[in-house]
Design an enzyme around this catalytic site. Structure first.
Site, PDB file in Angstrom:
ATOM      1  N   GLN A   1     -25.095 -15.045  -8.013  1.00 10.76           N
ATOM      2  CA  GLN A   1     -23.851 -14.307  -8.266  1.00 10.76           C
ATOM      3  C   GLN A   1     -23.575 -13.322  -7.140  1.00 10.76           C
ATOM      4  O   GLN A   1     -24.485 -12.695  -6.606  1.00 10.76           O
ATOM      5  CB  GLN A   1     -23.946 -13.560  -9.592  1.00 10.76           C
ATOM      6  CG  GLN A   1     -23.881 -14.483 -10.789  1.00 10.76           C
ATOM      7  CD  GLN A   1     -23.745 -13.707 -12.076  1.00 10.76           C
ATOM      8  OE1 GLN A   1     -22.659 -13.283 -12.448  1.00 10.76           O
ATOM      9  NE2 GLN A   1     -24.854 -13.534 -12.763  1.00 10.76           N
TER      10      GLN A   1
ATOM     11  N   SER B   1     -31.772 -15.934  -7.872  1.00 13.22           N
ATOM     12  CA  SER B   1     -31.339 -15.719  -9.256  1.00 13.22           C
ATOM     13  C   SER B   1     -30.705 -17.001  -9.811  1.00 13.22           C
ATOM     14  O   SER B   1     -31.391 -18.000  -9.974  1.00 13.22           O
ATOM     15  CB  SER B   1     -30.394 -14.521  -9.332  1.00 13.22           C
ATOM     16  OG  SER B   1     -30.133 -14.168 -10.678  1.00 13.22           O
ATOM     17  N   LEU B   2     -29.396 -16.999 -10.048  1.00 14.66           N
ATOM     18  CA  LEU B   2     -28.736 -18.214 -10.548  1.00 14.66           C
ATOM     19  C   LEU B   2     -29.003 -19.406  -9.636  1.00 14.66           C
ATOM     20  O   LEU B   2     -29.191 -20.543 -10.102  1.00 14.66           O
ATOM     21  CB  LEU B   2     -27.232 -17.942 -10.661  1.00 14.66           C
ATOM     22  CG  LEU B   2     -26.246 -19.021 -11.140  1.00 14.66           C
ATOM     23  CD1 LEU B   2     -25.870 -20.011 -10.053  1.00 14.66           C
ATOM     24  CD2 LEU B   2     -26.784 -19.779 -12.341  1.00 14.66           C
TER      25      LEU B   2
ATOM     26  N   GLN C   1     -37.661 -15.312 -15.648  1.00 14.15           N
ATOM     27  CA  GLN C   1     -36.776 -14.894 -14.559  1.00 14.15           C
ATOM     28  C   GLN C   1     -35.640 -13.991 -15.028  1.00 14.15           C
ATOM     29  O   GLN C   1     -35.178 -13.123 -14.295  1.00 14.15           O
ATOM     30  CB  GLN C   1     -36.212 -16.142 -13.867  1.00 14.15           C
ATOM     31  CG  GLN C   1     -35.441 -15.852 -12.598  1.00 14.15           C
ATOM     32  CD  GLN C   1     -34.124 -16.604 -12.541  1.00 14.15           C
ATOM     33  OE1 GLN C   1     -33.383 -16.619 -13.521  1.00 14.15           O
ATOM     34  NE2 GLN C   1     -33.834 -17.213 -11.410  1.00 14.15           N
TER      35      GLN C   1
ATOM     36  N   HIS D   1     -32.109  -8.661 -14.588  1.00 15.04           N
ATOM     37  CA  HIS D   1     -33.451  -8.708 -13.998  1.00 15.04           C
ATOM     38  C   HIS D   1     -34.218  -7.399 -14.207  1.00 15.04           C
ATOM     39  O   HIS D   1     -34.846  -6.873 -13.290  1.00 15.04           O
ATOM     40  CB  HIS D   1     -33.379  -9.056 -12.508  1.00 15.04           C
ATOM     41  CG  HIS D   1     -32.829 -10.431 -12.244  1.00 15.04           C
ATOM     42  ND1 HIS D   1     -33.499 -11.577 -12.597  1.00 15.04           N
ATOM     43  CD2 HIS D   1     -31.646 -10.825 -11.701  1.00 15.04           C
ATOM     44  CE1 HIS D   1     -32.757 -12.631 -12.271  1.00 15.04           C
ATOM     45  NE2 HIS D   1     -31.629 -12.209 -11.736  1.00 15.04           N
TER      46      HIS D   1
ATOM     47  N   ARG E   1     -27.320 -19.375 -20.302  1.00 17.52           N
ATOM     48  CA  ARG E   1     -27.838 -18.187 -19.608  1.00 17.52           C
ATOM     49  C   ARG E   1     -26.723 -17.175 -19.393  1.00 17.52           C
ATOM     50  O   ARG E   1     -26.888 -15.971 -19.623  1.00 17.52           O
ATOM     51  CB  ARG E   1     -28.445 -18.608 -18.272  1.00 17.52           C
ATOM     52  CG  ARG E   1     -29.093 -17.486 -17.451  1.00 17.52           C
ATOM     53  CD  ARG E   1     -29.661 -18.101 -16.175  1.00 17.52           C
ATOM     54  NE  ARG E   1     -30.418 -17.166 -15.378  1.00 17.52           N
ATOM     55  CZ  ARG E   1     -29.954 -16.491 -14.325  1.00 17.52           C
ATOM     56  NH1 ARG E   1     -28.666 -16.625 -13.991  1.00 17.52           N
ATOM     57  NH2 ARG E   1     -30.724 -15.675 -13.632  1.00 17.52           N
TER      58      ARG E   1
END
Length: 794
Positions: free
Chosen positions: A10, A87-88, A240, A192, A112
């Site tokens: 993102q 991340s993503l 994660q 996170h 998610r």
């Protein structure tokens, strides 16, 4: 040159992204649209709703663009030595590594995004130019122990996450100390960080529904800065969500392993810049064989910590059924709760159907499996099939529209496709209706052979995927109880049927070409002693036989995907459900137990009766829709004379050649006691009905006295169903109620509990009771076995 392909997360999204790849993969784009419920191309290229600002839509959109870009790159260049994603973007790295298929990836990031989008009450702050260790010390000295280090992107770039007020205080402290520059990020929650623990726990449960494989190419995990270990995909993806992204350490590890080039795949250049920064100032690497690189200490608990996720229970194998893969024995000490409902059955099945449990509520005739039942199941993360059998097409269509309105475009549900051997036009019309409404799941019931209508439904939209794999976008779940019928559904469609459908324009040549390489049913359900149409088979004999048939078909035809085998019939207690899974079932499908529930579309009078049924209170009777063929249904006999009267009618049909041949005494009994109408009255009504719906059948009945007699007798079966559904007073002796002994077992199970009263029984509560009880039984058996064999397992 040694490469790593890296996918951004993102922040990389922008309107116009993906313009160069969408036209290359139209089938995958359509697949994503079907899962998301909106045109992802329009979102990415034009910023159409739901747009590119909310994480719930950003995550799927970015995953799709990254995934298609990766496929395009793979078509033009050799595979890299490593994969990574921020991340993503880590989901794209895992997709490129073959850990899951495209549709599964879209479903995972969609969920998610939904879970992360729920979180609020905090934010994130990028700190540029600061030494991470000095920054951590500054936060501690300032008493800001409710802030977590969420991303460590380079030696001088970190991202903090926590409450907004604390982040503002941190920015002031950084400025006062001259450590660097702070930039608030436009996010809705502290991703996170410890504050995502609840979302991580819920996402872990969702991950249990997905089939995940080990990477074919090493993928560096955000949470550990190490390659994913064998069997670690599920655990690390769950972790994660709430764990820091260790990007600096990840890039430094790759440098230490000889990687010379990073290829950024997807929109943006952020990861390319971070790669350059890591080359200039890499993180110190631990000795070979050490654990994760530079692990950060556990942050102190906030004043009001979010609940930490429970330790992930390891799915424990039960005894290996025929056709299953061998599994290692469990450790000698198995903790209570190791087997949970979400572990039972096939993970691939749960992922394909989008379910929490490998559990379905089957269709029940004439809308008894109602729209309310289907909606209730879907909202509980389960699935039900609408009972369209016997309903007018307009009523079925209205029910489908109502379900979609209540569930939205992503709601999971199916519709019954009931065999009509004497009226193939009715089958065709229903299939056209299902296709018009883009229904993706059908329960094929009471079939004795594969028909063009079933093939048309299954393979409308079939195609070859980008890698050439034949793919069907629709699911047929075929209920079977005879080997020859199972074999037909486990095989590709007969060539003459495919040729006919192509000639009629019902399938395209491309659809037929893909169909020839796939089974008619991707799932079969072994129907044992069930309510409704049944051959009264024993599951202990049927399941092993059907599993071997499945394995033989798979070996013979080399299908790209495994056919799942489920169990139905007799499932009214946790012990029965547990036994089905031990026998090798990939899923279970219930019926009778759902008929005595709040959501069932039958009368209160029937439900009052059903709540008193015991295991011995059912019997077999002729099936009205296949009366002449001698097919049977299982029905309630307690409080009704229907089974005896229906069997008597079949005896009369077999004995006489027409209504005029029936002796006077038998005729009087049928007219006065059974029908309460004359044969002539019933034939007049039937004749009028056939004239308006099936003139060819009317002509046949008028020409053949025995056909006319069958049509008059069939009236009683339709009448007995109608009065039961309506709860007509004074007619209980003629109620036709399809039901198996499973309901009697369930009634005994809930006796003395709140669920004893049917008005407290909801279909999702029934499902939870059966699945949870089955898991507890298997868990107890496993622990008993483990304790009884100390020292014998490793």
């Amino acid at each position: 040159m040694t490469e790593v392909w890296a996918f951004p997360g993102q922040g990389a999204q922008r309107v116009g992204m993906g313009a160069e790849v969408f036209d290359r993969f139209p089938d995958l784009v359509r697949e994503a649209d079907g899962i998301l419920g909106y045109p992802v191309r329009e979102v990415c290229l034009r910023g159409a709703g739901p747009g590119l600002t909310d994480t719930r839509s950003v995550q799927p959109a970015l995953f799709v663009v990254n995934a298609l870009s990766g496929l395009a790159r793979l078509a033009e260049a050799p595979a890299p030595a490593y994969l990574a994603g921020h991340s993503l973007g880590e989901y794209n790295a895992l997709f490129a590594a073959g850990c899951f298929d495209f549709a599964t990836g879209v479903r995972l990031v969609k969920r998610r995004g939904e879970l992360m989008g729920r979180a609020d009450g905090g934010g994130m702050l990028a700190v540029l130019g600061a030494d991470p260790d000095r920054l951590i010390g500054l936060l501690a000295d300032s008493g800001l122990d409710d802030i977590d280090l969420a991303n460590r992107n380079s030696a001088v770039q970190v991202v903090l996450a926590g409450p907004q007020e604390s982040l503002r205080a941190a920015a002031r402290a950084v400025a006062a100390a001259g450590l660097g520059r702070c930039v608030p990020l436009k996010v809705s929650a502290p991703f996170h960080s410890r504050y995502m623990a609840g979302a991580a726990a819920e996402f872990e449960r969702f991950l249990a529904t997905a089939e995940l494989r080990d990477p074919r190419i090493p993928v560096i995990a955000n949470a550990t800065a190490r390659p994913y270990p064998a069997g670690g995909v599920r655990k690390l993806l769950a972790r994660q969500v709430a764990a820091p992204v260790r990007w600096w350490e990840s890039m430094s590890l790759l440098l230490g392993r000889g990687v010379t080039e990073l290829v950024e795949i997807g929109p943006g250049r952020v990861l390319t810049d971070l790669w350059k920064a890591a080359r200039e100032r890499p993180a110190p690497l631990p000795p070979a064989g050490a654990g994760p690189v530079a692990p950060a200490p556990e942050p102190p608990a906030p004043e009001r910590p979010a609940p930490a996720p429970a330790p992930a229970p390891v799915p424990v194998p039960v005894p290996v059924p025929v056709g299953a893969s061998p599994v290692a024995a469990p450790p000698p000490a198995v903790q209570a709760g190791a087997v949970r409902p979400e572990h039972l059955g096939s993970a691939e099945f749960r992922a394909d159907y989008g379910l929490r449990h490998a559990y379905l509520a089957g269709a029940m005739y004439r809308g008894i499996a109602s729209a309310d039942l289907v909606v209730r199941m879907a909202r509980a993360g389960l699935m039900g099939f609408l009972g369209s059998g016997g309903l007018p097409l307009a009523e079925t269509g209205a029910a489908i529209r109502g379900i979609r309105d209540r569930l939205g475009p992503d709601g999971r549900f199916g519709v019954n496709l009931l065999a009509s051997p004497d009226d193939p036009a009715a089958e065709r019309a229903l299939v056209e209706l299902l296709l018009a409404h883009d229904v993706r799941y059908a329960e094929a019931a009471a079939f004795t052979a594969v028909t063009p209508a079933v093939v048309r439904f299954r393979f409308a939209g079939a195609h070859r995927a980008a890698d050439g794999t034949p793919t069907a976008v629709r699911h047929v779940l075929a209920k079977v109880s005879r080997p020859e019928v199972a074999t037909a559904f486990l095989s590709p469609p007969p060539a003459p049927i495919l040729g006919r459908l192509v000639a009629e324009g019902a399938l395209t040549p491309a659809e037929a070409e893909a169909a020839a390489l796939l089974p008619v049913a991707g799932d079969i359900c072994v129907e044992a002693d069930s309510g409704g149409h049944t051959d009264a088979g024993s599951p202990y004999a049927l399941m092993p036989a059907m599993l071997r048939l499945r394995d033989d078909a798979a070996a013979r035809h080399r299908y790209p995907r495994r056919i799942r085998v489920g169990a139905a019939g007799g499932l009214g207690a946790p012990e029965s459900v547990a036994a089905a899974f031990v026998l090798g079932a990939d899923f279970v499908l219930t019926g009778s137990v759902n008929q005595c529930s709040v959501e069932a579309g039958t009368s209160d009078a029937v439900k009052d009766l059903l709540a008193t049924v015991d295991v011995q209170d059912t019997a077999y009777a002729p099936a009205g829709d296949m009366f002449e063929f001698g097919a049977r249904v299982q029905v309630v006999r307690k409080g009704t004379l229907f089974p005896a009267r229906a069997n008597k009618l079949f005896q009369v049909y077999r004995r006489f050649d027409g209504l005029d041949d029936i002796d006077a005494q038998t005729r009087r009994t049928l007219e006065e006691r059974y029908f309460r109408r004359t044969f002539d009255d019933i034939w007049a009504e039937t004749r009028e009905h056939l004239a308006g719906t099936r003139p060819a059948e009317l002509a046949r009945a008028e020409q053949h006295p025995k056909v006319r007699m069958a049509r008059v007798f069939r009236w009683y079966f339709a009448h007995s169903t109608r009065i039961a559904l309506d709860g007509t007073p004074g007619e209980q002796v003629n109620y036709q109620i399809h039901c198996g002994p499973a309901l009697g077992a369930f009634n005994r199970l809930v006796a003395g509990t709140p669920l004893e009263a049917w008005r407290a029984r909801h279909v999702d509560a029934v499902a939870e009771l059966l699945m949870t009880g089955a898991a507890e039984l298997l868990d107890g058996s496993l622990r008993t076995w483990s304790a009884a064999t100390p020292g014998d397992v490793t």
